[in-house]
Motif scaffolding. Structure first.
Motif, PDB file in Angstrom:
ATOM      1  N   ALA A 134       1.116   6.256  11.316  1.00 32.40           N
ATOM      2  CA  ALA A 134       2.248   6.040  12.165  1.00 32.40           C
ATOM      3  C   ALA A 134       2.746   4.744  11.890  1.00 32.40           C
ATOM      4  O   ALA A 134       3.705   4.337  12.915  1.00 32.40           O
ATOM      5  N   LEU A 135       2.304   3.963  11.163  1.00 33.52           N
ATOM      6  CA  LEU A 135       2.859   2.557  11.113  1.00 33.52           C
ATOM      7  C   LEU A 135       3.495   1.982   9.568  1.00 33.52           C
ATOM      8  O   LEU A 135       2.846   2.539   8.916  1.00 33.52           O
ATOM      9  N   THR A 136       4.492   1.528   9.742  1.00 36.50           N
ATOM     10  CA  THR A 136       5.248   0.779   8.611  1.00 36.50           C
ATOM     11  C   THR A 136       5.212  -0.532   8.582  1.00 36.50           C
ATOM     12  O   THR A 136       5.740  -1.037   9.617  1.00 36.50           O
ATOM     13  N   LEU A 137       4.696  -1.164   7.637  1.00 36.27           N
ATOM     14  CA  LEU A 137       4.775  -2.786   7.726  1.00 36.27           C
ATOM     15  C   LEU A 137       6.144  -3.136   6.568  1.00 36.27           C
ATOM     16  O   LEU A 137       5.916  -2.470   5.670  1.00 36.27           O
ATOM     17  N   GLU A 138       6.780  -3.976   7.010  1.00 37.00           N
ATOM     18  CA  GLU A 138       8.280  -4.350   6.399  1.00 37.00           C
ATOM     19  C   GLU A 138       7.809  -5.669   5.934  1.00 37.00           C
ATOM     20  O   GLU A 138       7.463  -6.253   6.536  1.00 37.00           O
ATOM     21  N   LEU A 139       8.137  -5.855   4.611  1.00 38.15           N
ATOM     22  CA  LEU A 139       7.545  -7.098   3.785  1.00 38.15           C
ATOM     23  C   LEU A 139       9.005  -7.441   2.953  1.00 38.15           C
ATOM     24  O   LEU A 139       9.656  -6.390   2.568  1.00 38.15           O
ATOM     25  N   THR A 140       9.427  -8.500   3.062  1.00 40.04           N
ATOM     26  CA  THR A 140      10.575  -8.887   1.972  1.00 40.04           C
ATOM     27  C   THR A 140      10.046  -9.188   0.796  1.00 40.04           C
ATOM     28  O   THR A 140       9.119  -9.232   0.382  1.00 40.04           O
ATOM     29  N   GLU A 141      11.336  -8.685  -0.066  1.00 42.19           N
ATOM     30  CA  GLU A 141      11.037  -8.740  -1.287  1.00 42.19           C
ATOM     31  C   GLU A 141      10.333  -9.977  -1.880  1.00 42.19           C
ATOM     32  O   GLU A 141       9.453 -10.083  -2.783  1.00 42.19           O
ATOM     33  N   SER A 142      10.764 -11.139  -1.411  1.00 40.80           N
ATOM     34  CA  SER A 142      10.234 -12.721  -1.669  1.00 40.80           C
ATOM     35  C   SER A 142       8.826 -12.696  -1.447  1.00 40.80           C
ATOM     36  O   SER A 142       8.095 -13.407  -2.106  1.00 40.80           O
ATOM     37  N   ALA A 143       8.540 -11.864  -0.326  1.00 37.61           N
ATOM     38  CA  ALA A 143       6.854 -12.097   0.266  1.00 37.61           C
ATOM     39  C   ALA A 143       6.186 -11.174  -0.873  1.00 37.61           C
ATOM     40  O   ALA A 143       5.112 -11.888  -1.383  1.00 37.61           O
ATOM     41  N   LEU A 144       6.824 -10.279  -1.471  1.00 37.88           N
ATOM     42  CA  LEU A 144       5.967  -9.111  -2.336  1.00 37.88           C
ATOM     43  C   LEU A 144       6.204  -9.952  -3.817  1.00 37.88           C
ATOM     44  O   LEU A 144       5.113  -9.660  -4.428  1.00 37.88           O
ATOM     45  N   GLY A 197      17.292  -6.370  -2.394  1.00 36.24           N
ATOM     46  CA  GLY A 197      18.728  -6.979  -3.186  1.00 36.24           C
ATOM     47  C   GLY A 197      19.034  -8.257  -2.700  1.00 36.24           C
ATOM     48  O   GLY A 197      19.777  -8.968  -3.282  1.00 36.24           O
ATOM     49  N   THR A 198      18.409  -9.043  -1.716  1.00 31.95           N
ATOM     50  CA  THR A 198      18.770 -10.372  -1.219  1.00 31.95           C
ATOM     51  C   THR A 198      17.936 -11.374  -1.973  1.00 31.95           C
ATOM     52  O   THR A 198      18.060 -12.536  -2.008  1.00 31.95           O
ATOM     53  N   GLY A 199      16.795 -10.836  -2.546  1.00 29.26           N
ATOM     54  CA  GLY A 199      15.561 -11.957  -2.876  1.00 29.26           C
ATOM     55  C   GLY A 199      15.818 -11.924  -4.489  1.00 29.26           C
ATOM     56  O   GLY A 199      17.023 -11.713  -4.954  1.00 29.26           O
ATOM     57  N   TYR A 200      15.009 -12.405  -5.070  1.00 27.45           N
ATOM     58  CA  TYR A 200      15.008 -12.495  -6.594  1.00 27.45           C
ATOM     59  C   TYR A 200      14.689 -11.324  -7.033  1.00 27.45           C
ATOM     60  O   TYR A 200      13.527 -11.094  -7.482  1.00 27.45           O
ATOM     61  N   SER A 201      15.557 -10.355  -7.166  1.00 24.20           N
ATOM     62  CA  SER A 201      15.236  -8.847  -7.541  1.00 24.20           C
ATOM     63  C   SER A 201      14.803  -8.847  -9.037  1.00 24.20           C
ATOM     64  O   SER A 201      15.822  -9.166  -9.855  1.00 24.20           O
ATOM     65  N   SER A 202      13.626  -8.816  -9.131  1.00 20.08           N
ATOM     66  CA  SER A 202      13.285  -8.534 -10.575  1.00 20.08           C
ATOM     67  C   SER A 202      12.777  -7.113 -10.752  1.00 20.08           C
ATOM     68  O   SER A 202      11.655  -6.474  -9.778  1.00 20.08           O
ATOM     69  N   LEU A 203      13.171  -6.399 -11.581  1.00 22.05           N
ATOM     70  CA  LEU A 203      12.782  -4.774 -11.481  1.00 22.05           C
ATOM     71  C   LEU A 203      11.581  -4.713 -12.109  1.00 22.05           C
ATOM     72  O   LEU A 203      10.952  -3.744 -11.920  1.00 22.05           O
ATOM     73  N   SER A 204      10.993  -5.590 -12.773  1.00 18.43           N
ATOM     74  CA  SER A 204       9.580  -5.684 -13.438  1.00 18.43           C
ATOM     75  C   SER A 204       8.535  -5.588 -12.340  1.00 18.43           C
ATOM     76  O   SER A 204       7.343  -4.882 -12.547  1.00 18.43           O
TER      77      SER A 204
END
Ligand code: C2E
Ligand code: MG
Ligand code: MG
Ligand code: MG
Length: 281
Positions: A145-155, A182-189
């Motif tokens: 029942a828990l979602t952790l939200e992480l930003t692209e840059s963190a990941l 879409g706001t971070g350095y979106s690298s599709l890889s």
């Protein structure tokens, strides 16, 4: 020389802070006490199923009731919290409170899960898993029942250790959302390496669905398709207008969040927004 020193002293000050009479050092001292003195509070914002309008989850958003400055938004103190490491106890408090709130609302609306923002610093900590297990167990909340939200840059800075930590969370049943996509350095890889369950399309893209319609439409459509291919659920963030709602629905986003569905509000208001539809699920 004085000018340079002055500049560096203010480097991590937000504009709002610079205008106020409170120095950075004072604010850090205040922030250190904020958790213990019960000055933090949570608001919750619904994330809805676009087709039915049913509330599917609620995102916990922290606010600080500062004794002299009044109510502060996260943008006014989270940068400072991150720079000083105070983000760790703050996020831990948020996680505990949010799990408790969710355990309570799930007695009436069993399907509704809770989403909590987690700063990048947590991913570097070996005790993240233990923190999550403790918070859910203490609240009597299923990790599912828990979602952790992480930003692209963190990941994206994710080493193998971090990816392994995320996989362990997934094994517990915890959901992982990529926030502000879409706001971070979106690298599709990197996308296929991250064991995420959902992707939140940043509200800057949704906002442009009104003005620069064709390009913004194509962007949101592409991200939605991409998410589908990766088997990720999609949440459109920052949906404010009917036109934006119609657009994200037509594009095929499944979930939406934004003022069109509900502003962040105290827990009682969220409870009132949990309709019988949610209860029935
Ligand atoms: P976020 O996770 O992307 O959260 C959504 C932000 O967008 C919230 O701002 C929310 O009030 C705002 N928002 C939602 N719908 C709309 C809309 O339709 N229009 C507009 N203009 N804005 C909308 P808020 O509460 O100021 O939070 C800002 C950011 O601070 C969050 O962005 C999140 O990254 C961070 N944050 C908030 N609470 C926490 C926390 O407990 N821990 C950590 N680490 N970060 C947090
Ligand atoms: Mg978020
Ligand atoms: Mg977001
Ligand atoms: Mg965002």
């Amino acid at each position: 020389a004085a000018k340079a020193a002055g500049k560096s002293a203010y480097r991590t000050c937000t504009p709002a802070l610079r205008e106020s009479a409170v120095s950075r050092a004072e604010l850090i001292a205040d922030l250190r006490r904020a958790v213990d003195e019960g000055q933090l509070q949570l608001e919750f914002q619904p994330i809805v199923d676009l087709a039915t309008g049913a509330v599917r989850s609620a995102e916990a958003l922290v606010r600080w009731r500062h004794p002299r400055l009044g109510m502060l938004d996260p943008a006014k103190f989270l940068p400072l919290a991150e720079a000083t490491g105070l983000i760790l106890p703050i996020d831990r408090w948020v996680l505990q409170e949010a799990c408790r709130a969710a355990a309570a609302w799930r007695q009436n609306a069993p399907g509704v899960i809770v989403a909590v923002n987690i700063a990048a610093a947590h991913l570097r900590r070996p005790d993240l898993i233990a923190t999550v297990i403790a918070a859910t167990a203490d609240a009597g909340l299923s990790p599912r029942a828990l979602t952790l939200e992480l930003t692209e840059s963190a990941l994206i800075e994710g080493s193998d250790v971090v990816l392994d930590r995320l996989r362990q969370l997934r094994e517990l049943g915890v959901r992982i959302a990529i926030d502000d996509f879409g706001t971070g350095y979106s690298s599709l890889s990197y996308l296929h390496r991250i064991p995420a369950t959902e992707l939140k399309i940043d509200r800057s893209f949704v906002a442009r669905l009104g003005a620069e319609a064709p390009r913004a439409y194509a962007t949101v459509e592409m991200v939605t398709r991409l998410a589908g291919a990766f088997d990720l659920a999609v949440v459109a963030e920052g949906v404010e207008t009917e036109a934006q709602h119609a657009a994200v629905t037509a594009i095929g986003c499944v979930h939406g969040q934004g003022w069109r569905y509900g502003r962040p509000a105290a827990l009682p208001e969220l409870l009132a927004a949990l309709t019988p539809v949610d209860v029935a699920r």
